[in-house]
Write an enzyme that holds these catalytic residues in place. Structure first.
Site, PDB file in Angstrom:
ATOM      1  N   THR A   8      56.639  85.337  10.808  1.00 19.67           N
ATOM      2  CA  THR A   8      57.142  84.148  10.121  1.00 19.67           C
ATOM      3  C   THR A   8      58.345  83.608  10.867  1.00 19.67           C
ATOM      4  O   THR A   8      59.053  84.360  11.533  1.00 19.67           O
ATOM      5  CB  THR A   8      57.551  84.476   8.660  1.00 19.67           C
ATOM      6  OG1 THR A   8      58.121  83.307   8.058  1.00 19.67           O
ATOM      7  CG2 THR A   8      58.570  85.598   8.568  1.00 19.67           C
ATOM      8  N   LYS A  13      62.293  84.469   3.827  1.00 21.75           N
ATOM      9  CA  LYS A  13      61.115  85.204   3.342  1.00 21.75           C
ATOM     10  C   LYS A  13      61.253  86.683   3.700  1.00 21.75           C
ATOM     11  O   LYS A  13      60.902  87.556   2.918  1.00 21.75           O
ATOM     12  CB  LYS A  13      59.833  84.666   4.003  1.00 21.75           C
ATOM     13  CG  LYS A  13      59.392  83.288   3.554  1.00 21.75           C
ATOM     14  CD  LYS A  13      58.086  82.942   4.274  1.00 21.75           C
ATOM     15  CE  LYS A  13      57.495  81.616   3.859  1.00 21.75           C
ATOM     16  NZ  LYS A  13      56.269  81.283   4.627  1.00 21.75           N
ATOM     17  N   GLU A  37      47.758  77.599  11.894  1.00 17.51           N
ATOM     18  CA  GLU A  37      47.662  77.368  10.440  1.00 17.51           C
ATOM     19  C   GLU A  37      46.474  76.463  10.148  1.00 17.51           C
ATOM     20  O   GLU A  37      46.460  75.295  10.524  1.00 17.51           O
ATOM     21  CB  GLU A  37      48.959  76.741   9.910  1.00 17.51           C
ATOM     22  CG  GLU A  37      50.084  77.759   9.864  1.00 17.51           C
ATOM     23  CD  GLU A  37      51.135  77.477   8.785  1.00 17.51           C
ATOM     24  OE1 GLU A  37      50.842  76.766   7.797  1.00 17.51           O
ATOM     25  OE2 GLU A  37      52.255  77.999   8.954  1.00 17.51           O
ATOM     26  N   ASP A  66      52.082  82.656   3.232  1.00 18.05           N
ATOM     27  CA  ASP A  66      51.924  81.214   3.131  1.00 18.05           C
ATOM     28  C   ASP A  66      52.236  80.820   1.694  1.00 18.05           C
ATOM     29  O   ASP A  66      51.646  81.353   0.754  1.00 18.05           O
ATOM     30  CB  ASP A  66      50.512  80.781   3.537  1.00 18.05           C
ATOM     31  CG  ASP A  66      50.512  79.308   3.910  1.00 18.05           C
ATOM     32  OD1 ASP A  66      51.411  78.887   4.675  1.00 18.05           O
ATOM     33  OD2 ASP A  66      49.648  78.564   3.415  1.00 18.05           O
ATOM     34  N   SER A  67      53.197  79.910   1.551  1.00 24.62           N
ATOM     35  CA  SER A  67      53.655  79.538   0.213  1.00 24.62           C
ATOM     36  C   SER A  67      53.537  78.037   0.022  1.00 24.62           C
ATOM     37  O   SER A  67      53.517  77.281   0.991  1.00 24.62           O
ATOM     38  CB  SER A  67      55.121  79.922   0.025  1.00 24.62           C
ATOM     39  OG  SER A  67      55.290  81.290   0.214  1.00 24.62           O
ATOM     40  N   GLY A 143      64.776  76.207   0.864  1.00 19.09           N
ATOM     41  CA  GLY A 143      63.669  75.286   0.611  1.00 19.09           C
ATOM     42  C   GLY A 143      63.776  74.564  -0.732  1.00 19.09           C
ATOM     43  O   GLY A 143      64.803  73.946  -1.046  1.00 19.09           O
ATOM     44  N   ASP A 145      64.076  75.769  -3.646  1.00 26.12           N
ATOM     45  CA  ASP A 145      64.749  76.529  -4.711  1.00 26.12           C
ATOM     46  C   ASP A 145      65.673  75.685  -5.602  1.00 26.12           C
ATOM     47  O   ASP A 145      65.667  75.874  -6.822  1.00 26.12           O
ATOM     48  CB  ASP A 145      65.533  77.711  -4.123  1.00 26.12           C
ATOM     49  CG  ASP A 145      64.635  78.888  -3.771  1.00 26.12           C
ATOM     50  OD1 ASP A 145      63.479  78.914  -4.233  1.00 26.12           O
ATOM     51  OD2 ASP A 145      65.089  79.788  -3.041  1.00 26.12           O
ATOM     52  N   LYS A 162      65.893  85.731  -8.895  1.00 26.98           N
ATOM     53  CA  LYS A 162      64.739  85.077  -8.255  1.00 26.98           C
ATOM     54  C   LYS A 162      63.759  86.135  -7.764  1.00 26.98           C
ATOM     55  O   LYS A 162      62.550  85.999  -7.931  1.00 26.98           O
ATOM     56  CB  LYS A 162      65.165  84.183  -7.079  1.00 26.98           C
ATOM     57  CG  LYS A 162      63.947  83.564  -6.390  1.00 26.98           C
ATOM     58  CD  LYS A 162      64.218  82.844  -5.091  1.00 26.98           C
ATOM     59  CE  LYS A 162      62.896  82.476  -4.418  1.00 26.98           C
ATOM     60  NZ  LYS A 162      63.049  81.954  -3.058  1.00 26.98           N
ATOM     61  N   ARG A 168      56.797  85.041  -4.737  1.00 24.94           N
ATOM     62  CA  ARG A 168      56.770  86.011  -3.624  1.00 24.94           C
ATOM     63  C   ARG A 168      56.870  87.434  -4.171  1.00 24.94           C
ATOM     64  O   ARG A 168      56.158  88.332  -3.725  1.00 24.94           O
ATOM     65  CB  ARG A 168      57.932  85.710  -2.654  1.00 24.94           C
ATOM     66  CG  ARG A 168      58.004  86.647  -1.451  1.00 24.94           C
ATOM     67  CD  ARG A 168      58.789  86.057  -0.310  1.00 24.94           C
ATOM     68  NE  ARG A 168      58.203  84.802   0.126  1.00 24.94           N
ATOM     69  CZ  ARG A 168      58.702  83.595  -0.190  1.00 24.94           C
ATOM     70  NH1 ARG A 168      59.786  83.489  -0.907  1.00 24.94           N
ATOM     71  NH2 ARG A 168      58.087  82.503   0.211  1.00 24.94           N
TER      72      ARG A 168
HETATM   73  P1  ITT Z   1      56.333  80.378   8.124  1.00 21.08           P
HETATM   74  O1  ITT Z   1      55.078  79.528   7.943  1.00 21.08           O
HETATM   75  O2  ITT Z   1      56.760  80.497   9.545  1.00 21.08           O
HETATM   76  O3  ITT Z   1      56.214  81.687   7.418  1.00 21.08           O
HETATM   77  P2  ITT Z   1      57.623  78.287   6.556  1.00 21.08           P
HETATM   78  O4  ITT Z   1      59.029  78.159   6.036  1.00 21.08           O
HETATM   79  O5  ITT Z   1      57.080  77.154   7.383  1.00 21.08           O
HETATM   80  O6  ITT Z   1      57.567  79.648   7.373  1.00 21.08           O
HETATM   81  P3  ITT Z   1      55.407  77.949   4.695  1.00 21.08           P
HETATM   82  O7  ITT Z   1      54.479  77.409   5.745  1.00 21.08           O
HETATM   83  O8  ITT Z   1      54.885  78.973   3.760  1.00 21.08           O
HETATM   84  O9  ITT Z   1      56.717  78.594   5.330  1.00 21.08           O
HETATM   85  O10 ITT Z   1      55.985  76.694   3.940  1.00 21.08           O
HETATM   86  C1  ITT Z   1      56.348  76.685   2.659  1.00 21.08           C
HETATM   87  C2  ITT Z   1      57.428  75.650   2.402  1.00 21.08           C
HETATM   88  O11 ITT Z   1      57.884  75.943   1.098  1.00 21.08           O
HETATM   89  C3  ITT Z   1      58.646  75.724   3.320  1.00 21.08           C
HETATM   90  O12 ITT Z   1      59.275  74.458   3.390  1.00 21.08           O
HETATM   91  C4  ITT Z   1      59.546  76.698   2.608  1.00 21.08           C
HETATM   92  O13 ITT Z   1      60.914  76.433   2.859  1.00 21.08           O
HETATM   93  C5  ITT Z   1      59.202  76.433   1.155  1.00 21.08           C
HETATM   94  N1  ITT Z   1      59.243  77.693   0.420  1.00 21.08           N
HETATM   95  C6  ITT Z   1      58.466  78.790   0.598  1.00 21.08           C
HETATM   96  N2  ITT Z   1      58.826  79.777  -0.226  1.00 21.08           N
HETATM   97  C7  ITT Z   1      59.858  79.283  -0.940  1.00 21.08           C
HETATM   98  C8  ITT Z   1      60.679  79.817  -1.923  1.00 21.08           C
HETATM   99  O14 ITT Z   1      60.556  81.080  -2.331  1.00 21.08           O
HETATM  100  N3  ITT Z   1      61.634  79.035  -2.431  1.00 21.08           N
HETATM  101  C9  ITT Z   1      61.799  77.771  -2.022  1.00 21.08           C
HETATM  102  N4  ITT Z   1      61.080  77.180  -1.077  1.00 21.08           N
HETATM  103  C10 ITT Z   1      60.120  77.934  -0.527  1.00 21.08           C
END
Ligand code: ITT
Length: 183
Positions: A8, A13, A37, A66-67, A143, A145, A162, A168
């Protein structure tokens, strides 16, 4: 000690995963090598493909995460496009899109993909139901949050809480249960 490589670019995360996996004697090491992706509506195939790709590339057991934030009034937007939308619009403009909207319901989803080299990936998903706040609140977390509210507080206003009720956390709990049975 068992080491799992967490592929990541997001150090937040990794910190949240370490809080849950370290007490079990699992070392979580971040690797920023990335993975392709997939363009999918669901997070599961993205995490599954990513984990398989990364474990074969690194020849080690890996996890990916992936979130996405799925806002009901916006038909699930930004969902799988959450990272792109956060970079381009950010929280302020998401709140602008939600102006005048009474339905604030949203779901945060997290899918952990895990894979060993040469094997098929396994996925573990977790969800947290909440509301989109009416303003940006709190400086904790990352992000989305500060605009995602559960029980009256945003994730950004929380400290350890949290990591006891997040999407997560819920996905990681399932992952941990599986790891305990599949050492
Ligand atoms: P990787 O893909 O490299 O793991 P990323 O930050 O790009 O990192 P994602 O593709 O999963 O992660 O994107 C998810 C988006 O949602 C990204 O903008 C994150 O900052 C946000 N996000 C993910 N988990 C979060 C959380 O627990 N709280 C707040 N925002 C979150």
């Amino acid at each position: 000690m068992r080491k799992i490589i967490f592929v990541t670019s997001n150090a937040h995360k990794v910190r949240e995963a370490k809080d849950i996996l370290s007490p079990l004697g699992i070392i979580v090491e971040q690797n920023n090598c990335g993975y392709p992706e997939l363009q999918e509506e669901e997070l599961e195939p993205i995490a599954s493909f990513g984990a398989k790709h990364a474990s074969n590339k690194l020849n080690h057991e890996v996890m990916v995460d992936d979130s996405g934030l799925f806002i009901e009034a916006l038909c699930g937007f930004p969902g799988p496009y959450s990272a792109y939308v956060f970079d381009k619009l950010g929280n302020k403009r998401i709140l602008k899109l939600m102006e005048g909207e009474e339905n604030r319901s949203a779901i945060f989803r997290c899918v952990i993909g895990y894979c060993r080299p040469g094997e098929e990936a396994i996925v573990f998903s977790g969800e947290a139901a909440g509301k989109i706040a009416r303003s940006i609140r709190g400086s904790g977390g990352f992000g989305y949050d500060p605009i995602f509210e559960v029980g009256g507080a945003t994730f950004g206003e929380m400290e350890e809480e949290k990591n006891m009720l997040s999407h997560r956390y819920r996905a990681l709990v399932k992952f941990v249960q599986w790891l305990k049975l599949n050492r």
